[in-house]
Scaffold this active site. Structure first.
Site, PDB file in Angstrom:
ATOM      1  N   ASP A  50      10.463  28.384  64.521  1.00 14.81           N
ATOM      2  CA  ASP A  50      10.989  27.127  63.956  1.00 14.81           C
ATOM      3  C   ASP A  50      12.510  27.114  64.097  1.00 14.81           C
ATOM      4  O   ASP A  50      13.159  28.147  63.913  1.00 14.81           O
ATOM      5  CB  ASP A  50      10.686  27.027  62.455  1.00 14.81           C
ATOM      6  CG  ASP A  50       9.198  27.022  62.149  1.00 14.81           C
ATOM      7  OD1 ASP A  50       8.429  26.621  63.027  1.00 14.81           O
ATOM      8  OD2 ASP A  50       8.837  27.425  61.025  1.00 14.81           O
ATOM      9  N   ASP A  56      18.672  26.639  55.600  1.00 15.58           N
ATOM     10  CA  ASP A  56      17.662  27.716  55.603  1.00 15.58           C
ATOM     11  C   ASP A  56      18.380  29.058  55.583  1.00 15.58           C
ATOM     12  O   ASP A  56      18.060  29.945  54.791  1.00 15.58           O
ATOM     13  CB  ASP A  56      16.835  27.717  56.917  1.00 15.58           C
ATOM     14  CG  ASP A  56      15.754  26.664  56.978  1.00 15.58           C
ATOM     15  OD1 ASP A  56      15.162  26.368  55.937  1.00 15.58           O
ATOM     16  OD2 ASP A  56      15.495  26.160  58.097  1.00 15.58           O
ATOM     17  N   GLU A  79      10.873  34.213  54.958  1.00 17.01           N
ATOM     18  CA  GLU A  79      10.472  33.459  56.148  1.00 17.01           C
ATOM     19  C   GLU A  79      11.589  33.437  57.192  1.00 17.01           C
ATOM     20  O   GLU A  79      11.329  33.296  58.378  1.00 17.01           O
ATOM     21  CB  GLU A  79      10.117  32.027  55.733  1.00 17.01           C
ATOM     22  CG  GLU A  79       9.528  31.221  56.856  1.00 17.01           C
ATOM     23  CD  GLU A  79       9.276  29.775  56.465  1.00 17.01           C
ATOM     24  OE1 GLU A  79       8.467  29.534  55.564  1.00 17.01           O
ATOM     25  OE2 GLU A  79       9.909  28.892  57.071  1.00 17.01           O
ATOM     26  N   GLU A  80      12.801  33.551  56.763  1.00 17.84           N
ATOM     27  CA  GLU A  80      13.932  33.421  57.689  1.00 17.84           C
ATOM     28  C   GLU A  80      14.396  34.745  58.290  1.00 17.84           C
ATOM     29  O   GLU A  80      15.374  34.774  59.025  1.00 17.84           O
ATOM     30  CB  GLU A  80      15.107  32.715  56.986  1.00 17.84           C
ATOM     31  CG  GLU A  80      14.743  31.361  56.396  1.00 17.84           C
ATOM     32  CD  GLU A  80      14.106  30.400  57.415  1.00 17.84           C
ATOM     33  OE1 GLU A  80      14.345  30.532  58.622  1.00 17.84           O
ATOM     34  OE2 GLU A  80      13.319  29.525  56.963  1.00 17.84           O
ATOM     35  N   ASP A  99      10.048  31.647  50.821  1.00 20.66           N
ATOM     36  CA  ASP A  99      10.512  30.664  51.791  1.00 20.66           C
ATOM     37  C   ASP A  99      11.744  30.045  51.117  1.00 20.66           C
ATOM     38  O   ASP A  99      11.618  29.228  50.204  1.00 20.66           O
ATOM     39  CB  ASP A  99       9.432  29.610  52.049  1.00 20.66           C
ATOM     40  CG  ASP A  99       9.902  28.577  53.074  1.00 20.66           C
ATOM     41  OD1 ASP A  99      11.109  28.583  53.391  1.00 20.66           O
ATOM     42  OD2 ASP A  99       9.078  27.770  53.522  1.00 20.66           O
ATOM     43  N   LEU A 101      13.956  27.880  51.790  1.00 23.62           N
ATOM     44  CA  LEU A 101      14.127  26.422  51.782  1.00 23.62           C
ATOM     45  C   LEU A 101      12.968  25.818  52.564  1.00 23.62           C
ATOM     46  O   LEU A 101      12.989  25.808  53.802  1.00 23.62           O
ATOM     47  CB  LEU A 101      15.478  26.080  52.440  1.00 23.62           C
ATOM     48  CG  LEU A 101      16.246  24.873  51.910  1.00 23.62           C
ATOM     49  CD1 LEU A 101      15.625  23.587  52.353  1.00 23.62           C
ATOM     50  CD2 LEU A 101      16.423  24.881  50.387  1.00 23.62           C
ATOM     51  N   ASP A 102      11.947  25.390  51.847  1.00 24.77           N
ATOM     52  CA  ASP A 102      10.772  24.826  52.513  1.00 24.77           C
ATOM     53  C   ASP A 102      10.950  23.321  52.708  1.00 24.77           C
ATOM     54  O   ASP A 102      11.456  22.636  51.817  1.00 24.77           O
ATOM     55  CB  ASP A 102       9.518  25.092  51.667  1.00 24.77           C
ATOM     56  CG  ASP A 102       8.279  24.532  52.338  1.00 24.77           C
ATOM     57  OD1 ASP A 102       7.983  24.955  53.465  1.00 24.77           O
ATOM     58  OD2 ASP A 102       7.629  23.652  51.742  1.00 24.77           O
ATOM     59  N   GLU A 244       4.392  31.110  52.076  1.00 21.37           N
ATOM     60  CA  GLU A 244       4.055  29.758  51.626  1.00 21.37           C
ATOM     61  C   GLU A 244       2.696  29.712  50.932  1.00 21.37           C
ATOM     62  O   GLU A 244       2.603  29.296  49.770  1.00 21.37           O
ATOM     63  CB  GLU A 244       4.082  28.800  52.831  1.00 21.37           C
ATOM     64  CG  GLU A 244       5.501  28.530  53.308  1.00 21.37           C
ATOM     65  CD  GLU A 244       5.607  28.126  54.774  1.00 21.37           C
ATOM     66  OE1 GLU A 244       4.795  28.624  55.587  1.00 21.37           O
ATOM     67  OE2 GLU A 244       6.504  27.336  55.116  1.00 21.37           O
TER      68      GLU A 244
HETATM   69  P1  AHM Z   1       5.249  19.032  60.451  1.00 20.58           P
HETATM   70  O1  AHM Z   1       6.643  18.527  60.568  1.00 20.58           O
HETATM   71  O2  AHM Z   1       4.701  19.620  61.700  1.00 20.58           O
HETATM   72  O3  AHM Z   1       4.336  18.049  59.774  1.00 20.58           O
HETATM   73  O4  AHM Z   1       5.351  20.321  59.503  1.00 20.58           O
HETATM   74  C1  AHM Z   1       5.611  20.151  58.172  1.00 20.58           C
HETATM   75  C2  AHM Z   1       5.315  21.394  57.440  1.00 20.58           C
HETATM   76  C3  AHM Z   1       5.563  21.186  55.996  1.00 20.58           C
HETATM   77  O5  AHM Z   1       4.417  20.848  55.308  1.00 20.58           O
HETATM   78  C4  AHM Z   1       6.181  22.499  55.581  1.00 20.58           C
HETATM   79  O6  AHM Z   1       7.017  22.334  54.494  1.00 20.58           O
HETATM   80  C5  AHM Z   1       6.968  22.860  56.812  1.00 20.58           C
HETATM   81  O7  AHM Z   1       6.203  22.407  57.885  1.00 20.58           O
HETATM   82  C6  AHM Z   1       7.191  24.342  56.912  1.00 20.58           C
HETATM   83  O8  AHM Z   1       8.286  24.640  57.712  1.00 20.58           O
HETATM   84  P2  AHM Z   1       9.698  25.078  57.015  1.00 20.58           P
HETATM   85  O9  AHM Z   1       9.371  26.217  56.080  1.00 20.58           O
HETATM   86  O10 AHM Z   1      10.512  25.521  58.191  1.00 20.58           O
HETATM   87  O11 AHM Z   1      10.266  23.907  56.358  1.00 20.58           O
HETATM   88 MG    MG Z   2       8.228  26.598  54.746  1.00 21.89          MG
END
Ligand code: AHM
Ligand code: MG
Length: 296
Positions: A50, A56, A79-80, A99, A101-102, A244
């Protein structure tokens, strides 16, 4: 008004656990302050591939620093970060998974994001979710809100003048009709499409923001289901078991809900690696039971 500290005392938490939950929850203040100066992407990727937002990286470093300085935590899995950070000097046996910053794709559009944290007391960040000692998340919405469970129900606190005071709890997740699913519809499996069609036929109401923690919070309060399914090209889905699924699943179960990969309760799965990915369905008990019937 019950404060967070008063609640944790009444729930019989040890002084170390109380201190750790207090310390983590107060990181919401500097993280909120940091939004304005961290609006861009950092130009880096995490182990899941990601794109990392500047916030983040900032939140990860900030919380990790606070935990290391506290001497309360022997392992931190974030996560990072690709590797688990260890502090052999810590004598308490706490392992923190997070995580930081989710929902980070929503930072630049000022929608609700949050920090997800799980706490084990067995010095092992790669434990199954059922072994969590506590789980919590802070939501940076119109209010700063903390949802926490120490295995004795779920309680929600709001931050006001530097103190978290009780807003709601014990929270019971109702059998509601909200649903939201990640991934592109063209990539959904037949079984997942069948499940979503069944919900729509039953009067399901679509709610999906792109922030798991915020989307889960409304499922917690109103009932329904959040999904990030396996897809035709990614059978393991997108989201991570350790950072998560497990903390959110622990909270869901404490509120009377369930978390599943479609077939198994996710809280019973031992993570194979820090960034172990899994399909996620989390929500009201009846809907998750229906899901597991369809997926069989
Ligand atoms: P999407 O953009 O493919 O729909 O993904 C969204 C999902 C969220 O539900 C979740 O919060 C996020 O991906 C997780 O990624 P991160 O932790 O990098 O924000
Ligand atoms: Mg997340």
């Amino acid at each position: 008004m019950t404060t967070l500290n008063e609640y944790l005392d009444s729930a019989g938490c040890s002084s170390e656990l109380k201190e750790l939950i207090g310390l983590i929850s107060m990181q919401a203040v500097p993280i909120r302050e940091a939004f304005i100066n961290n609006q861009s992407y950092s130009g880096t990727e995490n182990t899941s591939g990601d794109r990392q937002a500047a916030l983040d990286v900032w939140s990860d470093e900030h919380i990790t620093d606070a935990l290391m300085r506290s001497g309360l935590v022997s392992e931190i899995a974030s996560e990072e970060k690709p590797d688990i950070v260890r502090n052999p000097k810590a004598g308490t046996g706490f392992a923190v998974v997070m995580d930081p910053l989710d929902g980070s794709s929503l930072i630049q559009v000022n929608l609700c994001v949050g920090t997800i944290v799980g706490i084990y007391d067995n010095s092992n960040a790669l434990s199954m979710g059922r072994d969590l000692k506590a789980a919590m998340y802070m939501l940076y919405g119109p209010m700063t809100v903390l949802t926490v469970s120490v295995g004795k129900g779920v309680y929600i606190f709001a931050l006001k003048s530097g103190v978290y005071t009780l807003l709601d709890g014990p929270v019971k997740m109702p059998e509601g009709n909200l649903y939201g699913s990640g991934a592109l519809k063209k990539d959904w499996t037949e079984k997942h499409s069948e499940f979503i069609s069944a919900i729509e036929k039953d009067g399901g109401k679509l709610r999906y923001s792109g922030s798991f923690v915020a989307d889960f919070h409304q499922i917690l309060k109103y009932g329904g289901v959040y999904c990030y399914p396996a897809t035709k090209d990614k059978p393991e889905g997108k989201l991570r078991l350790v950072y998560e699924a497990n903390p959110i699943g622990f909270i869901a179960e404490q509120a009377g809900g369930l978390i599943s990969d479609g077939k198994n309760d996710l809280l019973d799965i031992v993570p194979q690696k820090p960034d172990h990915k899994t399909p996620i369905y989390v929500g009201s008990r009846g809907i998750i039971k229906d899901l597991e019937r369809i997926m069989k």
